[in-house]
Design an enzyme around this catalytic site. Sequence first.
Site, PDB file in Angstrom:
ATOM      1  N   TYR A   1       1.414  11.310  -3.083  1.00  0.00           N
ATOM      2  CA  TYR A   1       0.882  11.318  -1.721  1.00  0.00           C
ATOM      3  C   TYR A   1       1.757  12.049  -0.708  1.00  0.00           C
ATOM      4  O   TYR A   1       1.250  12.520   0.307  1.00  0.00           O
ATOM      5  CB  TYR A   1       0.660   9.876  -1.242  1.00  0.00           C
ATOM      6  CG  TYR A   1      -0.436   9.164  -1.998  1.00  0.00           C
ATOM      7  CD1 TYR A   1      -1.776   9.362  -1.671  1.00  0.00           C
ATOM      8  CD2 TYR A   1      -0.149   8.308  -3.054  1.00  0.00           C
ATOM      9  CE1 TYR A   1      -2.790   8.721  -2.363  1.00  0.00           C
ATOM     10  CE2 TYR A   1      -1.161   7.664  -3.760  1.00  0.00           C
ATOM     11  CZ  TYR A   1      -2.476   7.875  -3.408  1.00  0.00           C
ATOM     12  OH  TYR A   1      -3.473   7.235  -4.107  1.00  0.00           O
TER      13      TYR A   1
ATOM     14  N   THR B   1      -6.631  13.199  15.559  1.00  0.00           N
ATOM     15  CA  THR B   1      -7.500  13.059  14.401  1.00  0.00           C
ATOM     16  C   THR B   1      -8.659  14.052  14.419  1.00  0.00           C
ATOM     17  O   THR B   1      -9.123  14.498  13.373  1.00  0.00           O
ATOM     18  CB  THR B   1      -8.043  11.620  14.312  1.00  0.00           C
ATOM     19  OG1 THR B   1      -6.952  10.714  14.403  1.00  0.00           O
ATOM     20  CG2 THR B   1      -8.754  11.375  12.995  1.00  0.00           C
TER      21      THR B   1
ATOM     22  N   TRP C   1       0.174   6.998   4.296  1.00  0.00           N
ATOM     23  CA  TRP C   1       0.578   6.337   5.527  1.00  0.00           C
ATOM     24  C   TRP C   1       1.470   5.134   5.236  1.00  0.00           C
ATOM     25  O   TRP C   1       2.474   4.909   5.907  1.00  0.00           O
ATOM     26  CB  TRP C   1      -0.638   5.966   6.346  1.00  0.00           C
ATOM     27  CG  TRP C   1      -0.392   5.346   7.694  1.00  0.00           C
ATOM     28  CD1 TRP C   1      -1.175   4.411   8.297  1.00  0.00           C
ATOM     29  CD2 TRP C   1       0.649   5.626   8.646  1.00  0.00           C
ATOM     30  NE1 TRP C   1      -0.675   4.083   9.544  1.00  0.00           N
ATOM     31  CE2 TRP C   1       0.447   4.825   9.784  1.00  0.00           C
ATOM     32  CE3 TRP C   1       1.759   6.487   8.623  1.00  0.00           C
ATOM     33  CZ2 TRP C   1       1.294   4.837  10.894  1.00  0.00           C
ATOM     34  CZ3 TRP C   1       2.607   6.505   9.737  1.00  0.00           C
ATOM     35  CH2 TRP C   1       2.373   5.691  10.847  1.00  0.00           C
TER      36      TRP C   1
ATOM     37  N   SER D   1      -5.925  15.695   9.216  1.00  0.00           N
ATOM     38  CA  SER D   1      -6.779  14.507   9.373  1.00  0.00           C
ATOM     39  C   SER D   1      -7.786  14.416   8.231  1.00  0.00           C
ATOM     40  O   SER D   1      -8.576  15.329   8.006  1.00  0.00           O
ATOM     41  CB  SER D   1      -7.519  14.580  10.711  1.00  0.00           C
ATOM     42  OG  SER D   1      -8.621  13.700  10.736  1.00  0.00           O
ATOM     43  N   ARG D   2      -7.771  13.297   7.532  1.00  0.00           N
ATOM     44  CA  ARG D   2      -8.698  13.115   6.403  1.00  0.00           C
ATOM     45  C   ARG D   2     -10.152  13.149   6.865  1.00  0.00           C
ATOM     46  O   ARG D   2     -11.016  13.731   6.212  1.00  0.00           O
ATOM     47  CB  ARG D   2      -8.423  11.778   5.721  1.00  0.00           C
ATOM     48  CG  ARG D   2      -7.015  11.573   5.244  1.00  0.00           C
ATOM     49  CD  ARG D   2      -6.811  10.134   4.798  1.00  0.00           C
ATOM     50  NE  ARG D   2      -5.410   9.840   4.548  1.00  0.00           N
ATOM     51  CZ  ARG D   2      -4.968   8.649   4.182  1.00  0.00           C
ATOM     52  NH1 ARG D   2      -5.813   7.652   4.042  1.00  0.00           N
ATOM     53  NH2 ARG D   2      -3.686   8.447   3.963  1.00  0.00           N
TER      54      ARG D   2
ATOM     55  N   ASP E   1      -4.768   9.160  19.759  1.00  0.00           N
ATOM     56  CA  ASP E   1      -5.205   9.134  18.360  1.00  0.00           C
ATOM     57  C   ASP E   1      -6.446   9.996  18.164  1.00  0.00           C
ATOM     58  O   ASP E   1      -6.586  10.703  17.159  1.00  0.00           O
ATOM     59  CB  ASP E   1      -5.492   7.687  17.958  1.00  0.00           C
ATOM     60  CG  ASP E   1      -5.443   7.475  16.447  1.00  0.00           C
ATOM     61  OD1 ASP E   1      -5.129   8.416  15.717  1.00  0.00           O
ATOM     62  OD2 ASP E   1      -5.723   6.342  16.014  1.00  0.00           O
TER      63      ASP E   1
ATOM     64  N   LYS F   1     -12.267   6.376  16.342  1.00  0.00           N
ATOM     65  CA  LYS F   1     -11.827   7.775  16.361  1.00  0.00           C
ATOM     66  C   LYS F   1     -12.073   8.447  15.009  1.00  0.00           C
ATOM     67  O   LYS F   1     -12.289   9.665  14.944  1.00  0.00           O
ATOM     68  CB  LYS F   1     -10.371   7.880  16.781  1.00  0.00           C
ATOM     69  CG  LYS F   1      -9.375   7.143  15.879  1.00  0.00           C
ATOM     70  CD  LYS F   1      -8.779   8.009  14.806  1.00  0.00           C
ATOM     71  CE  LYS F   1      -7.917   7.176  13.866  1.00  0.00           C
ATOM     72  NZ  LYS F   1      -7.260   7.984  12.826  1.00  0.00           N
TER      73      LYS F   1
ATOM     74  N   GLY G   1       0.830  -1.192   0.000  1.00  0.00           N
ATOM     75  CA  GLY G   1       0.000   0.000   0.000  1.00  0.00           C
ATOM     76  C   GLY G   1       0.865   1.243   0.000  1.00  0.00           C
ATOM     77  O   GLY G   1       1.549   1.518   0.994  1.00  0.00           O
ATOM     78  N   ALA G   2       0.854   1.984  -1.101  1.00  0.00           N
ATOM     79  CA  ALA G   2       1.751   3.128  -1.270  1.00  0.00           C
ATOM     80  C   ALA G   2       1.028   4.457  -1.163  1.00  0.00           C
ATOM     81  O   ALA G   2       1.396   5.429  -1.829  1.00  0.00           O
ATOM     82  CB  ALA G   2       2.490   3.019  -2.611  1.00  0.00           C
ATOM     83  N   GLY G   3      -0.017   4.515  -0.324  1.00  0.00           N
ATOM     84  CA  GLY G   3      -0.630   5.793  -0.017  1.00  0.00           C
ATOM     85  C   GLY G   3       0.245   6.575   0.942  1.00  0.00           C
ATOM     86  O   GLY G   3       1.408   6.218   1.188  1.00  0.00           O
TER      87      GLY G   3
END
Length: 331
Positions: free
Chosen positions: A49, A248, A12, A254-255, A244, A191, A8-10
């Site tokens: 990203y 967040t 995070w 925070s998305r 967290d 969260k 996963g190369a997003g």
Amino acid sequence: MTRAAVLGAGSWGTTFAKVLADAGCEVVLHARRPELAAAITDSRENADYLPGVRLPDRLRATADPGEALRDADVVVLAVPSQSLRDNLAEWRDLLPPDATLLSLMKGIELGTTKRMSEVIQEVTGAGPERVAALSGPNLAREIAEEQPAATVIACSDADRVAQLQAACHTRYFRPYTNPDLVGCELGGAVKNVIALSCGIAEGLGFGDNTRASLITRGLAETARLGMALGAELTTFAGLAGLGDLVATCSSPLSRNRTFGEKLGRGMSVEEVQRSTRQTAEGVKSCRSVLDLARAHGIDVPITEAVVRVCHEGEAPAQMVREIMSREAKSE
């Protein structure tokens, strides 16, 4: 030297791959798009990203999952929660038989209401001692910029969790350990839902008192649900709980908070989704968190309100009125 595969190369996944490389691991990052993998390897940057962040020479990228997983001691899973099952079905036969499987994902699966570690065990057949989860205040951009941060790694196997701790401990990233996998995963998932509510309140123009109230009562409903599932109450006072949650719910990075803020300003869910390439896990997970809570008879009013806004068309202002008009009770 520990060999780690990060799937996963997003933002995070790429950030954590950098952390592992900076801690001395040999790291292969799997990106589904070949052009992204080539760009990361050639330019030492994930411009999609994490623009502007140079990646270590010890990190390379590939679009071939078999190449990424070959001889890996640690397999890090950093894909969107709701796509985990399908991805694992594709990768299952490529996984090294004794590799530790570390989840970076913070969600609850729709339909099954399973935590990510439960999905991993079910699909791969791995025993619980091989599966771990990392949680805490993990805003990717700040960590990628090497701002000091702490996190927690949860696993039932003390030796494996100690190895994971050593594999990602750097001068800017400090991992703690915790045997409470249920509590750490649940805190990370819920969260995101509470952060949506805080973003909605921000978009409506409300201030710090409102946000603090939502954070505090959100922590209470997270802990209620966690205790019903067998988690330790103290976990929710730690990095995977309060830590967290505060990050967040408060940060513009925070998305989920940002997604909620746009909803509060009048955009529809579909409009917000079209405006970003990032995944706000809470938008989908709020439904599975609510299903999980109802199955155990746990009251989660903030989660219920977020579900109504995100999936039932309720106006954000109405959500706030309904929360504030609930029956008065003892804290």
